[in-house]
Each structure stands twice: as C-alpha cells, then as structure tokens.
Scaffold this motif. Structure first.
Motif, PDB file in Angstrom:
ATOM      1  N   GLU A  42       0.715  -1.198  -0.001  1.00  0.00           N
ATOM      2  CA  GLU A  42      -0.155   0.082  -0.004  1.00  0.00           C
ATOM      3  C   GLU A  42       0.862   1.394  -0.096  1.00  0.00           C
ATOM      4  O   GLU A  42       0.266   2.478  -0.400  1.00  0.00           O
ATOM      5  CB  GLU A  42      -0.927   0.048   1.335  1.00  0.00           C
ATOM      6  CG  GLU A  42      -2.178  -0.923   1.307  1.00  0.00           C
ATOM      7  CD  GLU A  42      -2.974  -1.075   2.413  1.00  0.00           C
ATOM      8  OE1 GLU A  42      -3.069   0.135   3.151  1.00  0.00           O
ATOM      9  OE2 GLU A  42      -3.638  -1.887   2.878  1.00  0.00           O
ATOM     10  N   PHE A  43       2.208   1.194   0.493  1.00  0.00           N
ATOM     11  CA  PHE A  43       2.896   2.463   0.624  1.00  0.00           C
ATOM     12  C   PHE A  43       3.927   2.646  -0.197  1.00  0.00           C
ATOM     13  O   PHE A  43       4.444   3.846  -0.400  1.00  0.00           O
ATOM     14  CB  PHE A  43       3.344   2.370   2.235  1.00  0.00           C
ATOM     15  CG  PHE A  43       1.950   2.906   3.026  1.00  0.00           C
ATOM     16  CD1 PHE A  43       1.544   4.058   3.368  1.00  0.00           C
ATOM     17  CD2 PHE A  43       1.284   1.533   3.666  1.00  0.00           C
ATOM     18  CE1 PHE A  43       0.561   4.205   4.188  1.00  0.00           C
ATOM     19  CE2 PHE A  43       0.328   1.919   4.414  1.00  0.00           C
ATOM     20  CZ  PHE A  43      -0.141   3.056   4.612  1.00  0.00           C
ATOM     21  N   LEU A  44       4.434   1.570  -0.725  1.00  0.00           N
ATOM     22  CA  LEU A  44       5.315   1.650  -1.759  1.00  0.00           C
ATOM     23  C   LEU A  44       5.057   1.922  -3.121  1.00  0.00           C
ATOM     24  O   LEU A  44       5.130   1.016  -4.116  1.00  0.00           O
ATOM     25  CB  LEU A  44       6.548   0.506  -1.601  1.00  0.00           C
ATOM     26  CG  LEU A  44       7.204  -0.122  -0.507  1.00  0.00           C
ATOM     27  CD1 LEU A  44       8.173  -1.125  -0.533  1.00  0.00           C
ATOM     28  CD2 LEU A  44       8.144   1.358  -0.135  1.00  0.00           C
ATOM     29  N   ALA A  45       4.303   3.174  -3.224  1.00  0.00           N
ATOM     30  CA  ALA A  45       3.606   3.443  -4.431  1.00  0.00           C
ATOM     31  C   ALA A  45       4.074   4.830  -4.819  1.00  0.00           C
ATOM     32  O   ALA A  45       4.878   5.585  -4.455  1.00  0.00           O
ATOM     33  CB  ALA A  45       2.044   3.659  -4.134  1.00  0.00           C
ATOM     34  N   PRO A  46       4.107   5.054  -6.062  1.00  0.00           N
ATOM     35  CA  PRO A  46       4.468   6.417  -6.927  1.00  0.00           C
ATOM     36  C   PRO A  46       3.934   7.558  -6.023  1.00  0.00           C
ATOM     37  O   PRO A  46       2.960   7.384  -5.691  1.00  0.00           O
ATOM     38  CB  PRO A  46       4.033   6.316  -8.204  1.00  0.00           C
ATOM     39  CG  PRO A  46       3.829   4.706  -8.675  1.00  0.00           C
ATOM     40  CD  PRO A  46       3.477   4.064  -7.326  1.00  0.00           C
ATOM     41  N   GLY A  47       5.049   8.475  -5.901  1.00  0.00           N
ATOM     42  CA  GLY A  47       4.294   9.797  -5.202  1.00  0.00           C
ATOM     43  C   GLY A  47       3.551  10.525  -6.152  1.00  0.00           C
ATOM     44  O   GLY A  47       3.207  10.313  -7.215  1.00  0.00           O
ATOM     45  N   THR A  48       3.312  11.828  -5.585  1.00  0.00           N
ATOM     46  CA  THR A  48       2.656  12.923  -6.413  1.00  0.00           C
ATOM     47  C   THR A  48       3.229  13.197  -7.668  1.00  0.00           C
ATOM     48  O   THR A  48       4.564  13.215  -7.588  1.00  0.00           O
ATOM     49  CB  THR A  48       1.824  13.882  -5.495  1.00  0.00           C
ATOM     50  OG1 THR A  48       3.015  14.668  -5.053  1.00  0.00           O
ATOM     51  CG2 THR A  48       1.230  13.343  -4.526  1.00  0.00           C
ATOM     52  N   THR A  49       2.390  13.743  -8.485  1.00  0.00           N
ATOM     53  CA  THR A  49       3.181  14.603  -9.565  1.00  0.00           C
ATOM     54  C   THR A  49       3.854  16.029  -9.179  1.00  0.00           C
ATOM     55  O   THR A  49       3.506  16.349  -8.362  1.00  0.00           O
ATOM     56  CB  THR A  49       2.286  14.795 -10.886  1.00  0.00           C
ATOM     57  OG1 THR A  49       1.202  15.654 -10.236  1.00  0.00           O
ATOM     58  CG2 THR A  49       1.741  13.722 -11.313  1.00  0.00           C
ATOM     59  N   PRO A  50       4.699  16.097  -9.623  1.00  0.00           N
ATOM     60  CA  PRO A  50       5.504  17.352  -9.482  1.00  0.00           C
ATOM     61  C   PRO A  50       4.539  18.719  -9.355  1.00  0.00           C
ATOM     62  O   PRO A  50       3.714  18.734 -10.262  1.00  0.00           O
ATOM     63  CB  PRO A  50       6.715  17.570 -10.689  1.00  0.00           C
ATOM     64  CG  PRO A  50       6.945  16.236 -11.106  1.00  0.00           C
ATOM     65  CD  PRO A  50       5.624  15.789 -11.007  1.00  0.00           C
ATOM     66  N   GLN A  51       4.702  19.585  -8.584  1.00  0.00           N
ATOM     67  CA  GLN A  51       3.985  20.772  -8.593  1.00  0.00           C
ATOM     68  C   GLN A  51       4.249  21.780  -9.369  1.00  0.00           C
ATOM     69  O   GLN A  51       5.463  22.208  -9.637  1.00  0.00           O
ATOM     70  CB  GLN A  51       3.754  21.222  -6.931  1.00  0.00           C
ATOM     71  CG  GLN A  51       3.321  20.205  -5.777  1.00  0.00           C
ATOM     72  CD  GLN A  51       3.532  20.922  -4.530  1.00  0.00           C
ATOM     73  OE1 GLN A  51       4.057  21.806  -4.219  1.00  0.00           O
ATOM     74  NE2 GLN A  51       3.153  20.069  -3.512  1.00  0.00           N
TER      75      GLN A  51
END
Length: 255
Positions: A42-51
C-alpha cells in the motif's frame, strides 16, 4: 511465582513475563508478517506528480521520491540497533528485518549449545548465530522468535524485547491503520465482573480490556460454564429445562 518485569502482573516460576505479556509478544510476532506485506503493497507506491510553480514551470528541481520514506525506513536494510547519538536528529528507526534478525542473534548468543570435540569431551557454549531453516524473511524470523519465546521468557531481557517489539508494531499500525479484531466474550470477567473479556486475533488467551485479567482458553470455558450454571440455578429448574429443550413444537401449542 515471581513479579513480571513488564507489568504489575505475576509471572510463572522461572519466567520474567506474565502470561498476558507473553501472549502479547506471541500475538505481535504473528501479526508482523501481515503488517509488513501491507506496508509493501500500500505504501511503496509512486508519489505525487511535480507541483507547478507560479510562473508555469515546475516547482521542484527534481522528481518527487516515489515511495513513502517512513515505510522505506521500516522495510529497507539497516542495523539491529539505532544509529546516531540520542541528542542528534538522526532517524533512529530500526527496520523490521534487522530488528528481528538482531533479536534472533541476541537470543542465540545467550542460548547454551553443546558440542563434542574429537576427543569425546562435551563443551557448553553460546551458539554462534541464529539459523532459520525456513529462510530469512520477516515471516521466517517471526516463526523463529516464536519457537524460542519460551527461552526468551526465562531471561530478564524479555522486558526489553517486549517494549521494542510493541513500539515497532504500534508504529506500523499508525501507518497501515490495520489492527487485530477484538471478539467480545459472553461471560463477565472473573476479577472485575465487567463484560469486557475479548479474544484478540493472533493471541491464544482471553483478555479483559478493563483490568487486563488474562485467561487461557480452557480456563475461560470452565469459567463461562460455571457462570451459566449459576445463572440457571438462580433462575430455577424450570428455566434450565426450557433453555435445554428449545422452542415448543407447533403441534403442542394450545389453540
């Protein structure tokens, strides 16, 4: 009987932890492999896109870290002891696998092993290392530690093991929000008379959530049977007979 080194309870002769604290350790070891799988899934997932910046460009000079660093600290490699001095700001997280392997090695070093030399003389000395025949996964080390828990309970260090393992499992639960289910029991607690006895997933015994009184399953069955018998005796023989007879057949009901 001796005082438990973990809580105000009483430990069995030759042990340093009461039955409740021992059951907590056993339950946490049973829970940990599943919690580790939840962390990885559940947590080793891609992060958010660059702001986006105010001028239309990217708000970062590099891509975001594609994992949750709190989880990476728990699932990654590491040392069985915290690094850094207590007064600095170094992350003192001990990852799951080094924590388990480190404690297994510590117990093995205290465990007396007997060997015989080529002259036929027997020597008793600590084991050189812990060895798991099921591999070196989180589940394997949890199984190893569970197997050697009776020996760990005979050592004062079990209090430190209980504290560190409890801290680890509660830190993981804060991330996964997954906690073992409590299954309320019907009989009241024999110590405080509260209806707070519950079976907890992964644990062998029955624990009162109000006063922490702990019962083995057979003890609870005997207690529940005694409570039921007392209730039936107080209600009279007719009530006991009706309870065992069940509902009246329809052809016996007067119209």
């Amino acid at each position: 009987m001796t005082a438990c080194t973990i809580c105000p309870g009483i430990a069995p002769d030759g042990q340093h932890a009461c039955r409740l604290c021992a059951d907590e350790i056993r339950g946490w070891l049973a829970e940990l492999p599943g919690q580790a799988r939840l962390l990885a899934a559940e947590f080793l997932a891609p992060g958010t896109t660059p702001q986006q910046g105010r001028t239309g460009g990217t708000g970062r000079a590099h891509s975001p870290v594609p994992v949750d660093l709190r989880v990476l600290a728990l699932l990654g490699p590491g040392h069985p002891h915290p690094v850094g001095a207590p007064e600095d700001d170094t992350d003192r997280t001990v990852p799951i696998w080094p924590f388990l392997a480190g404690w297994a090695g510590h117990l093995a070093y205290n465990y007396p092993a007997v060997r015989r030399d080529r002259h036929g003389t027997y020597h008793t000395q600590p084991c050189e290392q812990a060895w798991s025949k099921h591999g070196h996964s989180t589940a394997a080390w949890c199984a190893w530690l569970t197997s050697y828990l009776p020996y760990a309970l005979s050592l004062p260090l079990v209090a430190e093991f209980h504290e560190q393992l409890g801290d680890l499992i509660h830190r993981i639960r804060d991330l996964t929000h997954a906690t073992p289910h409590h299954h309320p029991q019907t009989a009241p607690c024999p110590r405080c008379d509260q209806f707070a006895l519950a079976a907890i997933d992964g644990r062998w015994g029955i624990t009162c959530t109000a006063c922490r009184h702990h019962l083995e399953p057979l003890e609870y069955e005997q207690h529940a049977a005694a409570v039921l018998h007392a209730h039936q005796s107080a209600a009279g023989p007719d009530a006991a007979a009706r309870e065992h007879a069940g509902p009246f057949p329809l052809d016996k009901i007067a119209t």
